[in-house]
Enzyme design. Sequence first.
Site, mmCIF file in Angstrom:
data_model
loop_
_atom_site.group_PDB
_atom_site.id
_atom_site.type_symbol
_atom_site.label_atom_id
_atom_site.label_comp_id
_atom_site.label_asym_id
_atom_site.label_seq_id
_atom_site.Cartn_x
_atom_site.Cartn_y
_atom_site.Cartn_z
ATOM 1 N N GLU A 266 59.632 42.860 89.150
ATOM 2 C CA GLU A 266 58.896 42.349 90.323
ATOM 3 C C GLU A 266 59.748 41.247 90.922
ATOM 4 O OE1 GLU A 266 56.279 43.704 91.467
ATOM 5 O OE2 GLU A 266 55.712 44.939 89.754
ATOM 6 N N GLU A 401 65.560 35.528 101.451
ATOM 7 C CA GLU A 401 64.427 34.804 100.868
ATOM 8 C C GLU A 401 64.825 33.343 100.664
ATOM 9 O OE1 GLU A 401 63.311 35.417 96.682
ATOM 10 O OE2 GLU A 401 61.259 35.685 97.366
HETATM 11 P P1 NAD Z 1 64.749 33.509 88.607
HETATM 12 O O1 NAD Z 1 65.185 34.913 88.820
HETATM 13 O O2 NAD Z 1 65.759 32.439 88.755
HETATM 14 O O3 NAD Z 1 64.164 33.334 87.117
HETATM 15 C C1 NAD Z 1 63.136 34.176 86.652
HETATM 16 C C2 NAD Z 1 63.222 34.219 85.136
HETATM 17 O O4 NAD Z 1 64.433 34.889 84.777
HETATM 18 C C3 NAD Z 1 63.278 32.831 84.473
HETATM 19 O O5 NAD Z 1 62.520 32.838 83.291
HETATM 20 C C4 NAD Z 1 64.758 32.684 84.150
HETATM 21 O O6 NAD Z 1 65.010 31.829 83.061
HETATM 22 C C5 NAD Z 1 65.135 34.111 83.824
HETATM 23 N N1 NAD Z 1 66.576 34.402 83.920
HETATM 24 C C6 NAD Z 1 67.516 33.731 84.637
HETATM 25 N N2 NAD Z 1 68.731 34.289 84.436
HETATM 26 C C7 NAD Z 1 68.549 35.324 83.593
HETATM 27 C C8 NAD Z 1 69.424 36.293 83.026
HETATM 28 N N3 NAD Z 1 70.725 36.296 83.280
HETATM 29 N N4 NAD Z 1 68.896 37.221 82.201
HETATM 30 C C9 NAD Z 1 67.562 37.241 81.944
HETATM 31 N N5 NAD Z 1 66.696 36.345 82.441
HETATM 32 C C10 NAD Z 1 67.174 35.397 83.265
HETATM 33 O O7 NAD Z 1 63.481 33.296 89.537
HETATM 34 P P2 NAD Z 1 62.595 31.988 89.714
HETATM 35 O O8 NAD Z 1 63.412 31.005 90.471
HETATM 36 O O9 NAD Z 1 61.987 31.582 88.431
HETATM 37 O O10 NAD Z 1 61.415 32.556 90.630
HETATM 38 C C11 NAD Z 1 61.570 32.788 91.974
HETATM 39 C C12 NAD Z 1 61.844 34.245 92.267
HETATM 40 O O11 NAD Z 1 60.856 35.058 91.671
HETATM 41 C C13 NAD Z 1 61.779 34.532 93.760
HETATM 42 O O12 NAD Z 1 62.815 35.413 94.104
HETATM 43 C C14 NAD Z 1 60.422 35.213 93.912
HETATM 44 O O13 NAD Z 1 60.320 36.058 95.020
HETATM 45 C C15 NAD Z 1 60.336 35.964 92.638
HETATM 46 N N6 NAD Z 1 58.939 36.281 92.331
HETATM 47 C C16 NAD Z 1 58.533 37.577 92.476
HETATM 48 C C17 NAD Z 1 57.211 37.927 92.241
HETATM 49 C C18 NAD Z 1 56.755 39.357 92.376
HETATM 50 O O14 NAD Z 1 55.747 39.709 91.781
HETATM 51 N N7 NAD Z 1 57.447 40.210 93.112
HETATM 52 C C19 NAD Z 1 56.291 36.942 91.861
HETATM 53 C C20 NAD Z 1 56.739 35.629 91.732
HETATM 54 C C21 NAD Z 1 58.071 35.311 91.964
#
Ligand code: NAD
Length: 512
Positions: A266, A401
């Site tokens: 997601e 975004e």
């Molecule tokens: P992010 O992608 O930076 O982090 C999300 C998670 O992934 C965190 O727990 C992070 O530690 C982990 N992560 C980071 N690098 C990783 C790697 N190399 N391997 C595995 N895991 C890793 O996102 P964020 O800043 O926490 O959240 C914002 C983003 O999430 C935005 O793009 C937003 O649109 C998206 N989001 C999507 C939904 C949806 O349902 N579509 C809902 C909420 C947020």
Amino acid sequence: MATDTVTSAPILGSATRSKILKNFIDGEWVESVSGETFENQNPADTRDLVGIFQKSGKQDIDAAIEAAKRAFAKWRLVPAPRRAEIVYRAAEMLIERKEEYARDMTREMGKILKETRGDVQEAIDTAYYMAGEGRRMFGPTTPSELPNKFAMAIRQPLGVCAMITPWNFPMAIPSWKLLPAIVCGNTCVIKPAQDTPLSTFNLVRTLTDAGVPRGVLNIVSGFGSRLGAPLMEHPDVRAISLTGSTDVGRIVGTTAAKSFKHCSLELGGKNPMIVLDDANLELALDGGLWGGFGTTGQRCTATSRIIVQKGVYGEFAHRYVERAKTLKIGNGLDESVDMGPAINEAQLKTDLNYVEIGRSEGAKLLCGGHRLEQGEFKYGWFMEPTVFGDVDPKMRIAQEEIFGPVVSIIPCDNLEHAIQIANDIEYGLSSALYTKDVNRAFKAMRDLHAGITYINAPTIGAEVHLPFGGVKATGNGHREGGIGAIDFYTEWKSVYVDYSDKLQKAQIDRGD
Ligand code: NAD
């Protein structure tokens, strides 16, 4: 916000209420093998230390997966209605703890109390819904093509599931993943976002208090860059569910594919709200402000593009800006505040950088654009609600975004033109249309490329019993919420029972 400074602070208590929170593995609160920790501060006031969390590594992940694997052997045999009763009990307990957890959440991620109460409520709603699923989990029972033969398909749990979550809905999103997973009989290892682990701890603590047995739920806190690979590559993990950015989704999706793990992604959004000439303008203004600046614009479904038909463009833009200027910014614990801070310094810098990008692209800055850092804002990551007008749909501020309080208003000629602008983007999560014309509403419902379409409501506000997710770069086709979650956390097994006492060959013994 998480500060990646390693402290060697001693681990004090074992309860989650102390400032130092340990990992939760096999029913015990344990420190990371390395003893490293990281601090989390309140983004509205960085002097406020929310907690010190374990900065975990591969050995911690391995221990959590091992515990989850052991627990799976027993948990899968607990009847689903019994598993669901525990989840129902947790819902009742969350109601009692709602205010306390909402306050914790506002401190750890900054969004205002009204919204953090809503975030806890979303976990409660999910718990009630999934508790009901424990007595359904329907599968088809269907006639066999052969006489004296019975055919059905049953749902089976997958095994150990790994969850990786973002910071913007720190209890709701973990609940969307953990609750269907355990009702279906799986066991879990969750790695919450480093900026907001506390709300995940609160959720898991409640589920444990409600009776989830040891090893079924495990939390390992830390940084995705370090924990992602050991979690995703472990052979005993059968499914990975990530909510996060599209960039991280790409890494998770390709890693999961190598070992044929189930994988639900997601990801990001750039959600359009269309306002046609016949719209109820007051309603559209209310929706556009809530969708654009709720959660400081840090929702995957945030209304980041408002596409307005030329007949009402001038009036809409003018009134939108006037109202955006009146929003009260501040610490979300103050009930009178409308919009809190950015989650951390890096996100604030990204938001401000996009203001510069918008300016340099020639968009008209109608209001905002500045950091707030005087007086009460001194210790937080605050900025003004920001609106760009006359935005060209091809500009970066209209395509990428931002994940902050920066809204682009784009003029359009008619519905067809608006839909073309709305769809001409890599994402496809949410979308909205304001009109009084039912024919145009149905055309938009059919033609907008998005997993969600709202009519006369903004792009935010999903309910837990409907599918949630998006198309194109927003995901890989799975849905959370509703029955989609049950589909993800179970695998079909088709069962044939032949009671004819003779060998019957499907497709061959047709009797013709
Ligand atoms: P992010 O992608 O930076 O982090 C999300 C998670 O992934 C965190 O727990 C992070 O530690 C982990 N992560 C980071 N690098 C990783 C790697 N190399 N391997 C595995 N895991 C890793 O996102 P964020 O800043 O926490 O959240 C914002 C983003 O999430 C935005 O793009 C937003 O649109 C998206 N989001 C999507 C939904 C949806 O349902 N579509 C809902 C909420 C947020």
